[in-house]
Design an enzyme around this catalytic site. Structure first.
Site, mmCIF file in Angstrom:
data_model
loop_
_atom_site.group_PDB
_atom_site.id
_atom_site.type_symbol
_atom_site.label_atom_id
_atom_site.label_comp_id
_atom_site.label_asym_id
_atom_site.label_seq_id
_atom_site.Cartn_x
_atom_site.Cartn_y
_atom_site.Cartn_z
ATOM 1 N N CYS A 172 3.632 2.532 -61.601
ATOM 2 C CA CYS A 172 3.895 3.958 -61.696
ATOM 3 C C CYS A 172 4.026 4.518 -60.283
ATOM 4 C CB CYS A 172 2.820 4.757 -62.424
ATOM 5 S SG CYS A 172 2.658 4.317 -64.139
ATOM 6 N N ARG A 193 8.304 0.693 -58.559
ATOM 7 C CA ARG A 193 6.964 0.638 -59.141
ATOM 8 C C ARG A 193 6.971 0.733 -60.664
ATOM 9 N NH1 ARG A 193 3.163 1.516 -55.222
ATOM 10 N NH2 ARG A 193 1.637 1.987 -56.827
ATOM 11 N N TRP A 202 5.460 2.952 -65.414
ATOM 12 C CA TRP A 202 5.398 1.579 -65.914
ATOM 13 C C TRP A 202 4.359 1.640 -67.026
ATOM 14 C CZ3 TRP A 202 1.918 -2.383 -66.698
ATOM 15 C CH2 TRP A 202 2.466 -3.650 -66.911
ATOM 16 N N ASN A 229 -1.290 7.535 -62.068
ATOM 17 C CA ASN A 229 -1.000 6.115 -61.880
ATOM 18 C C ASN A 229 -2.329 5.386 -61.997
ATOM 19 O OD1 ASN A 229 -0.280 3.570 -60.979
ATOM 20 N ND2 ASN A 229 -0.321 4.147 -58.818
ATOM 21 N N GLY A 230 -2.414 4.432 -62.937
ATOM 22 C CA GLY A 230 -3.661 3.692 -63.118
ATOM 23 C C GLY A 230 -4.023 3.616 -64.584
ATOM 24 N N GLU A 234 7.967 -21.186 -57.051
ATOM 25 C CA GLU A 234 8.533 -19.912 -56.611
ATOM 26 C C GLU A 234 9.998 -19.786 -57.050
ATOM 27 O OE1 GLU A 234 7.462 -17.193 -55.683
ATOM 28 O OE2 GLU A 234 9.084 -16.199 -54.631
ATOM 29 N N LYS A 269 11.378 -16.817 -59.426
ATOM 30 C CA LYS A 269 12.498 -15.928 -59.045
ATOM 31 C C LYS A 269 13.523 -15.882 -60.165
ATOM 32 C CE LYS A 269 11.189 -14.052 -56.579
ATOM 33 N NZ LYS A 269 9.941 -14.086 -55.952
ATOM 34 N N GLU A 291 12.284 -13.875 -63.211
ATOM 35 C CA GLU A 291 12.198 -12.438 -62.932
ATOM 36 C C GLU A 291 13.563 -11.772 -62.966
ATOM 37 O OE1 GLU A 291 8.672 -11.553 -59.801
ATOM 38 O OE2 GLU A 291 10.225 -12.849 -59.026
ATOM 39 N N HIS A 344 4.648 -36.151 -67.701
ATOM 40 C CA HIS A 344 3.564 -35.905 -68.657
ATOM 41 C C HIS A 344 3.864 -34.698 -69.541
ATOM 42 C CE1 HIS A 344 1.225 -38.946 -66.616
ATOM 43 N NE2 HIS A 344 1.625 -38.391 -65.468
ATOM 44 N N LYS A 363 6.771 -3.737 -58.916
ATOM 45 C CA LYS A 363 6.517 -4.423 -57.650
ATOM 46 C C LYS A 363 5.055 -4.392 -57.249
ATOM 47 C CE LYS A 363 8.356 -5.491 -53.318
ATOM 48 N NZ LYS A 363 8.502 -6.872 -53.798
HETATM 49 C C1 G6P Z 1 4.121 -8.287 -58.631
HETATM 50 C C2 G6P Z 1 5.424 -8.369 -57.882
HETATM 51 C C3 G6P Z 1 5.533 -9.721 -57.193
HETATM 52 C C4 G6P Z 1 4.339 -9.949 -56.279
HETATM 53 C C5 G6P Z 1 3.012 -9.777 -57.036
HETATM 54 C C6 G6P Z 1 1.843 -9.731 -56.077
HETATM 55 O O1 G6P Z 1 4.125 -9.188 -59.679
HETATM 56 O O2 G6P Z 1 6.520 -8.189 -58.772
HETATM 57 O O3 G6P Z 1 6.724 -9.757 -56.430
HETATM 58 O O4 G6P Z 1 4.397 -11.238 -55.752
HETATM 59 O O5 G6P Z 1 3.017 -8.544 -57.752
HETATM 60 O O6 G6P Z 1 1.960 -8.589 -55.287
HETATM 61 P P1 G6P Z 1 1.403 -8.424 -53.840
HETATM 62 O O7 G6P Z 1 1.875 -7.076 -53.409
HETATM 63 O O8 G6P Z 1 -0.104 -8.483 -53.954
HETATM 64 O O9 G6P Z 1 1.934 -9.518 -53.010
#
Ligand code: G6P
Length: 611
Positions: free
Chosen positions: A2, A27, A73, A99-100, A484, A488, A491, A507, A606
């Site tokens: 948010c 956000r 969000w 927000n929260g 990773e 990606k 996402e 396995h 994010k």
């Molecule tokens: C969310 C974001 C990711 C990020 C993760 C951890 O899931 O979409 O891109 O890696 O949070 O966030 P941080 O700000 O703690 O690295």
């Protein structure tokens, strides 16, 4: 999660708030809304993105010099117009954004229902708002006093902004556990979840701390704690330029941020690494050098992509420093009563510095006597402030929801910390350290080489964009890169993807392999190379489509692959800084080929400031 924005001053609030919301859309983007004070309170809100809100207000009265806005969000209640913020209190006299999460909202709601309150939304926010409203009406007290009383009953995390019918130019703000920045201008003030909404107006900001409450008017900023003591706001000067938060000619922030990596890695090394002198300077870390060298173990705590950086660092630290390293998901670590001894070193890795789970995990560990080091991107963020010391990643604002440049900057910082400790402990031959330092210095140039021609990766993306699943495999330093790469892709393109250690795939995941399954190998020349080549053979024998990230000139790997992405030759320990880049691009271009909104992937946010 948010985004919140506020403005009070001499300008029209609507354009300032809406522009700010667009900057904070990373956000959350389930709905957007705004409350404006113009003789009375006017609330406009709409499910969807900020652009939908703009359409919604066409022809409506949007004047007013004070306003608060929200991009959501969803947590409590589906994305819809009625669950969108701002909410209006039952009395109609207060508007609030939040927000929260208010964890005890149900208990408060039951109390209010008994008193005859009715609710228009499913949100915890509307409950808190009416709880405040009820206290105010019942006690005949000021809004400020009502907020103070209410927040003493609340458990959970919040940033709230309130505007009141009877106070045309005042915004009341309070924070616990979610971020809040106040921008200080001349005859105006700005509020935001981060500093991006205010950057073009002011560089002077105040980071509000937990359990603080601010009363903000055009010419006045009063900061208090919940005990009603007046505090002196600590005004800091921001070191971010507006250009850093704009797309600068790229189609998407994600692409811009991928292409920024030669510069961001360079910025991260600059002033810290001097390969000629075999010297690493990390002043924050050096303060705790003795403790780190004597530590029995280091625990990396993080979420998401940052967790993958931690996992890569485990391999690097154990090799360089001969210290036992554990890598923990912050959300698990914080709840499972981990064994922490005074003197244990925790490295918290976070781009935003605000991830709720990481924040609480290190708060708990700090209380048990651990030393907390932060590897954080956002300067002045909560994790940076709560850490004993640390090293910023200096990657600049990362706006694309899928993290890219923050990851490589985290790897660069973590590698420097590991090499510094290795030097101090004498756990690695000096020549090897020296070679690694030189290699590190060359990384920005090598990343630039990968980025100099991306047409091959674009074609590969088009070729496999319709696949239903992907498997990513890697070993050793490249195993976290496989994770990773898969993250990606999930996402950005919504294709199901799994990352696995290359040998471990026998396995289980090998059962998935058929002539439809693309399998991405991260297969650079390293000590595991022959083994990975065998794993490639195993996939090929089962008709899987082998795509591989390989070292330049590696004919064996190239001949085994249906498609290849090459990276320059590099020491295996630092290879992840290169091998991740083609995988970022592959995900990006597949997302584009599938017409996905790569900067705002569905359901993601994010900065995850709720647990
Ligand atoms: C969310 C974001 C990711 C990020 C993760 C951890 O899931 O979409 O891109 O890696 O949070 O966030 P941080 O700000 O703690 O690295």
């Amino acid at each position: 999660m948010c985004g919140i924005v506020g403005y009070t001053g001499y300008r029209d609030a609507f354009p300032v708030v809406v522009k700010g919301l667009k900057r904070l859309e990373y956000r959350g983007y389930d709905s957007a809304g705004i409350a404006l004070h113009n003789q009375s309170l006017h609330v406009y809100k709409k499910m969807g993105k900020v652009a939908d809100l703009e359409e919604h207000v066409v022809g409506k009265n949007i004047s007013g010099k004070t306003g608060i806005g929200h991009t959501r969000w969803a947590t409590h209640g589906e994305p819809s117009d009625r669950n969108a913020h701002p909410h209006l209190s039952a009395s109609g006299k207060l508007a609030m954004i939040h927000n929260g999460i208010i964890e005890n909202y149900n208990q408060l709601k039951q109390e209010l229902l008994q008193k005859g309150y009715q609710f228009k939304s499913d949100t915890d926010t509307e409950v808190l708002l009416n709880f405040i409203d009820e206290i105010k009406e019942n006690n005949h007290c000021s809004l400020e006093e009502a907020v103070r009383i209410a927040l003493k009953r609340v458990t959970g995390a919040y940033v709230i902004l309130l505007v009141e019918q009877d106070a045309p130019d005042t915004i009341l703000a309070a924070r616990k556990g979610s971020p809040l920045v106040i921008g200080v201008g001349k005859g105006e003030h700005f509020l935001g979840s981060d500093a991006s909404p205010m950057l073009e107006y002011t560089k002077e900001v105040v980071y509000v701390n937990d359990y603080e409450l601010a009363i903000i008017r055009p010419d006045e900023l009063i900061l208090k704690n919940l005990g009603n003591e007046v505090l002196t706001p600590y005004v800091q000067k921001l070191d971010i330029e507006l250009a850093a938060i704009e797309k600068g000619g790229y189609d998407h922030f994600m692409l811009k941020e991928i292409f920024e990596q030669p510069q961001t890695i360079y910025d991260c090394l600059r002033g810290r690494l001097d390969a000629h002198k075999n010297k690493i300077t990390l002043s924050g870390i050096e303060q705790y050098a003795k403790e780190i060298c004597n530590a029995n173990r280091i625990i990396m705590v993080a979420c998401g992509t940052s967790w993958h950086a931690g996992l890569t660092a485990e391999y690097i630290f154990e090799e360089c420093c001969r210290i036992n390293v554990e890598v923990e998901y912050a959300s698990e670590f914080r709840y499972r009563n981990p064994v922490i001894h005074p003197g244990d070193v925790i490295i918290a890795i976070s781009q935003s510095g605000e991830t709720a789970d990481t924040l609480v995990a290190i708060e708990n560990a700090k209380a048990k006597g651990a030393i907390i080091l932060g590897v954080v991107n956002v300067v002045g963020s909560s994790i940076a402030r709560i850490s004993h010391a640390g090293a910023y990643t200096h990657a600049g604002p990362e706006i694309g929801v899928a993290s890219t440049k923050a990851f490589t900057a985290q790897l660069a910082v973590l590698s420097m910390i590991a090499l510094k400790i290795a030097q101090l402990k004498g756990t690695m031959p000096a020549e090897r350290i020296s070679a690694l330092l030189s290699e590190l210095e060359e990384i920005p140039g090598k990343v630039q080489q990968i980025l100099s021609d991306t047409t091959g990766i674009e074609s590969i993306a088009k070729k496999y964009a319709t696949a239903r699943d992907f498997l990513y495999l890697g070993r050793g330093y490249n195993f976290p890169v496989a994770l990773e790469g898969a993250l990606k892709l999930k996402e950005i393109s919504y294709i199901h993807a799994e990352g696995y250690p290359a040998a471990e795939m026998k396995h289980g995941p090998i059962a998935l392999v058929d002539d439809q399954l693309p399998v991405v190998f991260v297969a650079t020349r390293d000590s595991y190379h022959e083994k990975v080549i065998s794993n490639m053979q195993e996939i090929k024998a089962r008709k899987g489509k082998v795509i591989a990230v390989v070292s330049e000139g590696d004919e064996t790997a190239i001949n085994l692959s249906e498609s290849v992405m090459t990276v320059p030759v590099c020491d295996e320990m630092l290879a992840p800084l290169l091998t991740v880049v083609p995988l970022q691009l592959l995900a990006y271009y597949i997302g584009i080929a599938r017409d996905c909104d790569v900067d705002k992937p569905r359901n993601l946010a994010k900065s995850v400031t709720v647990e």
